[in-house]
Design an enzyme around this catalytic site. Structure first.
Site, PDB file in Angstrom:
ATOM      1  N   ASN A 104     -14.717  -2.735  43.776  1.00 50.69           N
ATOM      2  CA  ASN A 104     -15.432  -3.974  44.085  1.00 50.69           C
ATOM      3  C   ASN A 104     -16.840  -4.029  43.517  1.00 50.69           C
ATOM      4  O   ASN A 104     -17.592  -4.955  43.822  1.00 50.69           O
ATOM      5  CB  ASN A 104     -15.471  -4.187  45.599  1.00 50.69           C
ATOM      6  CG  ASN A 104     -14.092  -4.080  46.213  1.00 50.69           C
ATOM      7  OD1 ASN A 104     -13.812  -3.126  46.919  1.00 50.69           O
ATOM      8  ND2 ASN A 104     -13.217  -5.016  45.899  1.00 50.69           N
ATOM      9  N   VAL A 111     -21.550  -7.020  42.485  1.00 47.75           N
ATOM     10  CA  VAL A 111     -20.848  -6.688  43.724  1.00 47.75           C
ATOM     11  C   VAL A 111     -19.897  -7.814  44.088  1.00 47.75           C
ATOM     12  O   VAL A 111     -20.283  -8.984  44.113  1.00 47.75           O
ATOM     13  CB  VAL A 111     -21.861  -6.470  44.877  1.00 47.75           C
ATOM     14  CG1 VAL A 111     -21.138  -6.161  46.178  1.00 47.75           C
ATOM     15  CG2 VAL A 111     -22.855  -5.377  44.528  1.00 47.75           C
ATOM     16  N   CYS A 112     -18.661  -7.463  44.368  1.00 47.36           N
ATOM     17  CA  CYS A 112     -17.660  -8.431  44.810  1.00 47.36           C
ATOM     18  C   CYS A 112     -17.547  -8.340  46.321  1.00 47.36           C
ATOM     19  O   CYS A 112     -16.867  -7.472  46.855  1.00 47.36           O
ATOM     20  CB  CYS A 112     -16.318  -8.139  44.150  1.00 47.36           C
ATOM     21  SG  CYS A 112     -15.050  -9.332  44.580  1.00 47.36           S
ATOM     22  N   LEU A 113     -18.266  -9.228  46.988  1.00 41.55           N
ATOM     23  CA  LEU A 113     -18.247  -9.304  48.444  1.00 41.55           C
ATOM     24  C   LEU A 113     -18.179 -10.783  48.784  1.00 41.55           C
ATOM     25  O   LEU A 113     -19.070 -11.550  48.412  1.00 41.55           O
ATOM     26  CB  LEU A 113     -19.512  -8.648  49.018  1.00 41.55           C
ATOM     27  CG  LEU A 113     -19.616  -8.486  50.518  1.00 41.55           C
ATOM     28  CD1 LEU A 113     -18.483  -7.607  51.060  1.00 41.55           C
ATOM     29  CD2 LEU A 113     -20.958  -7.872  50.892  1.00 41.55           C
ATOM     30  N   ARG A 117     -20.492 -14.890  47.973  1.00 42.44           N
ATOM     31  CA  ARG A 117     -19.997 -15.952  47.090  1.00 42.44           C
ATOM     32  C   ARG A 117     -19.478 -17.115  47.920  1.00 42.44           C
ATOM     33  O   ARG A 117     -20.234 -17.772  48.621  1.00 42.44           O
ATOM     34  CB  ARG A 117     -18.891 -15.402  46.184  1.00 42.44           C
ATOM     35  CG  ARG A 117     -19.307 -14.250  45.301  1.00 42.44           C
ATOM     36  CD  ARG A 117     -18.148 -13.758  44.491  1.00 42.44           C
ATOM     37  NE  ARG A 117     -16.919 -13.789  45.305  1.00 42.44           N
ATOM     38  CZ  ARG A 117     -15.876 -13.046  45.113  1.00 42.44           C
ATOM     39  NH1 ARG A 117     -15.848 -12.212  44.136  1.00 42.44           N
ATOM     40  NH2 ARG A 117     -14.819 -13.138  45.876  1.00 42.44           N
TER      41      ARG A 117
END
Length: 183
Positions: A104, A111-113, A117
């Site tokens: 992630n 950062v993929c959170l 988003r």
């Protein structure tokens, strides 16, 4: 009418200067909210916050996460936060400064959170984001990856994923990528 407001504002400045004090910089709504969020932080013992530019520069700060369980146990990961003046109506920009092998977090530190988003809401706060970052290290998610290679290894071969994480955290290569030591 507009000139009247400017005259009043100028009079306030003059009055402030007459007291021998410099004019006070007015804080944005985002700064006020961020100040409240920081004063109400309830961090886990494995997370710390620092202000490299001093406490007067609240809108840019760093958070260090040291997971105490999971694949990333013993690692130290640094994140930078850039908070917009329109916070909380816009999520802070968060980047991972530590190069990490993680499904992630990509190699550039993005950062993929979801709460950073599409799921961001003004009722969320800095504490929620830090908790989410900590959770990424205790429960990495291969279903919504930024690093697709790491996600595929986690999904298909968790033992190899653990070995890759340990090698990367120790300062070794995973594939063609060299990771700095972060233990």
């Amino acid at each position: 009418m507009i000139k009247l407001f400017k005259v009043k504002e100028r009079q306030r400045e003059i009055a402030a200067n007459a007291n021998g004090k410099p004019p006070v910089k007015k804080q944005s709504a985002g700064e006020l909210r961020l100040h409240r969020d920081i004063s109400e932080l309830n961090l886990q013992k494995t997370c710390t916050i620092s202000f490299p530019n001093g406490k007067d520069e609240l809108m840019n700060f760093e958070v260090t996460v040291r997971p105490d369980e999971g694949y990333y146990l013993g690692g130290t990961f640094m994140f930078t936060f850039q908070v917009s003046p329109v916070y909380p109506h816009e999520a802070p920009k968060v980047k991972c400064k530590t190069k990490v092998y993680h499904p992630n977090i990509d190699l550039e530190g993005n950062v993929c959170l979801n709460i950073l988003r599409e799921d961001w809401k003004p009722v969320l706060n800095i504490n929620t984001i830090i908790y989410g970052l900590f959770h990424l290290f205790t429960q990495p998610n291969y279903e919504d990856p930024l690093n697709h290679d790491a996600a595929a290894v986690l999904r298909d071969n968790p033992k190899m994923f653990e070995s890759n994480v340990r090698r990367a955290m120790a300062g070794g290569y995973v594939g063609q990528t060299l990771f700095p030591r972060c233990m």
